[in-house]
Design an enzyme around this catalytic site. Structure first.
Site, PDB file in Angstrom:
ATOM      1  N   GLY A  15       0.839  -1.209   0.000  1.00 12.85           N
ATOM      2  CA  GLY A  15       0.000   0.000   0.000  1.00 12.85           C
ATOM      3  C   GLY A  15       0.867   1.249   0.000  1.00 12.85           C
ATOM      4  NE  ARG A  76      -2.070  -4.552  -1.312  1.00 13.82           N
ATOM      5  CZ  ARG A  76      -1.623  -3.962  -0.205  1.00 13.82           C
ATOM      6  NH1 ARG A  76      -0.539  -4.398   0.383  1.00 13.82           N
ATOM      7  NH2 ARG A  76      -2.275  -2.944   0.323  1.00 13.82           N
ATOM      8  CB  CYS A  77       4.056  -8.495  -7.246  1.00 17.87           C
ATOM      9  SG  CYS A  77       4.904  -9.653  -8.309  1.00 17.87           S
ATOM     10  CG  ASP A 107       4.555  -7.058   7.981  1.00 18.28           C
ATOM     11  OD1 ASP A 107       3.789  -6.896   7.006  1.00 18.28           O
ATOM     12  OD2 ASP A 107       4.181  -7.399   9.114  1.00 18.28           O
ATOM     13  CB  THR A 129       2.692   0.387   6.309  1.00 16.13           C
ATOM     14  OG1 THR A 129       1.318   0.133   6.644  1.00 16.13           O
ATOM     15  CG2 THR A 129       3.532   0.092   7.537  1.00 16.13           C
ATOM     16  CB  ILE A 130      -1.245   4.484   6.592  1.00 18.29           C
ATOM     17  CG1 ILE A 130      -2.208   3.364   6.178  1.00 18.29           C
ATOM     18  CG2 ILE A 130      -0.860   5.367   5.424  1.00 18.29           C
ATOM     19  CD1 ILE A 130      -3.611   3.865   5.820  1.00 18.29           C
ATOM     20  CG  ASP A 131      -1.892  -0.562   7.942  1.00 20.37           C
ATOM     21  OD1 ASP A 131      -2.696   0.347   7.702  1.00 20.37           O
ATOM     22  OD2 ASP A 131      -1.762  -1.572   7.213  1.00 20.37           O
ATOM     23  CG  ASP A 133       1.016  -3.255  10.049  1.00 17.68           C
ATOM     24  OD1 ASP A 133       1.895  -2.547   9.495  1.00 17.68           O
ATOM     25  OD2 ASP A 133       0.261  -3.999   9.397  1.00 17.68           O
ATOM     26  NE  ARG A 175      -2.535  -5.202   5.432  1.00 18.42           N
ATOM     27  CZ  ARG A 175      -1.887  -5.613   4.358  1.00 18.42           C
ATOM     28  NH1 ARG A 175      -1.689  -6.902   4.176  1.00 18.42           N
ATOM     29  NH2 ARG A 175      -1.441  -4.779   3.471  1.00 18.42           N
TER      30      ARG A 175
END
Ligand code: ADP
Ligand code: F6P
Length: 333
Positions: A15, A76-77, A107, A129-131, A133, A175
């Site tokens: 993301g 995303r792959c 991650d 990442t905005i999360d 996490d 998430r």
């Protein structure tokens, strides 16, 4: 990889997150200052496999710092999880003279970087990442912008919620992590904050809280619900049926991931990008840049991925207490 690093690649993966451009800019300019050439790779690992690779110069990153998203694009792959595909990607790096790679992502992207390191490409990962996490770091690029964007949106919903004397459930991203919900919930004075790490799925507690708040004259009731719990629309229907109070759900969605990065995201992302350029020039590989205990540092990716982190119990308890004015009143009668 033996010998001096001459050319590195930089890509963004997973993301997008506001501040990624500041990190890319720092990687490009600091690496070139070390005498290392930089190639931009479009659309993450997918673009690497499709050889969407171009030369970058200091000017390539002019006028990008203040822009949201990522100038390199991202993707995303899923096939990148396959060993054969990772091997092919390492061969593509070799073909383009890329002996080091800076990966900016979450991650999942770190695992891709780890795989490439196994196949001989020196890799450094940055937390994008905005999360928030990623366990090894207390800061991730984009979180600060996302929480400010979400907080401003929540304040707006609060205005209309109060005017109509409604209950509002506002779903924020993250998430499986509740950091965005926790921070925005506290910052917007929400009456209930639901995070996946702690939620017991007992809606009756929420319903009782709404009724008690209405009794003491509160005109609104804000519930911040984390994406990891989800189901905000059906939750709103059940709460309205049980309380008789009009209840609306608002899912903030992708607006939380966009927009111009905050000063903190620009500044920290710049430091992390610069740090990555420094350690890759020293020949380090399979490392990730972290912010821990007030300092920027680097860790082995393997070690970093094995870490876990928990919602701080003090902060969680504080969030619960501060949101419960009716309970504080009752307890001190
Ligand atoms: P994030 O990096 O934000 O956590 P994802 O989990 O979607 O986002 O991962 C981003 C990309 O990283 C994936 O699309 C894939 O290309 C790569 N990736 C994820 N997991 C792995 C893995 N186990 N091995 C190799 N590459 C991976
Ligand atoms: O990791 C960032 C994030 O925005 C999460 O909060 C969310 O669950 C996910 O990405 C959404 O991903 P996609 O862009 O693939 O819908």
């Amino acid at each position: 990889m033996a010998g001096k690093i001459q050319t590195i690649g930089v890509l963004t993966s997973g993301g997008d997150a506001p501040g990624m451009n500041a990190a890319i800019r720092a990687v490009v300019r600091k690496s070139m200052n070390h005498g290392i050439k930089v190639k931009g790779i479009k659309k993450g690992y997918l673009g690497l496999l499709n050889e969407e690779i171009f030369d970058m110069v200091p000017k390539s990153v002019s006028d990008t710092l203040q822009r949201g998203g990522t100038i390199l694009g991202t993707a995303r792959c899923l096939e990148f999880k396959e060993e054969a595909v990772q091997k092919e990607a390492a061969a593509i790096c070799k073909k383009h003279g890329i002996d080091g790679l800076v990966v900016i992502g979450g991650d999942g992207s770190y695992r891709g970087a780890q795989a490439l390191a196994r196949h001989g490409v020196n890799t450094i990962a940055l937390p994008g990442t905005i999360d928030l996490d990623i366990a090894c770091t207390e800061y991730t690029i984009g979180f600060d912008t996302a929480i400010n964007t979400a907080m401003e949106a929540i304040d707006k919903v609060r205005d209309t919620s109060s005017s109509h004397e409604r209950c509002s459930i506002i779903e924020v991203m993250g998430r499986n992590a509740g950091y965005i919900a926790l921070w925005c919930g506290v910052a917007s004075g929400a009456e209930d904050i639901l995070i996946p790490e702690k939620y017991d799925f007992n809606e009756q507690t929420i319903i009782n809280n709404i009724i008690a708040n209405r009794k003491i004259g509160k005109t609104h009731h804000l519930i911040i619900n984390a994406e990891g719990i989800g189901h905000s629309t059906s939750m709103a229907r059940r709460i309205e049926a049980a309380t008789g109070i009009e209840t609306r759900a608002t899912i903030l969605g992708y607006m939380q991931r966009g927009g111009s990065p905050t000063c903190k995201d620009r500044y920290y992302a710049s430091i992390m990008g610069s740090y990555a350029a420094d350690i890759i020039s020293e020949g380090k590989s399979n490392r990730c840049v972290c912010y821990r205990g007030g300092k920027f540092c680097d860790l082995d990716i393997e070690e970093a991925l094995a870490m876990t982190k928990e919602i701080d119990p003090y902060q969680y308890e504080m969030s619960r207490l501060l949101s419960r004015s009716e309970k504080i009143e009752q307890d001190h009668k």
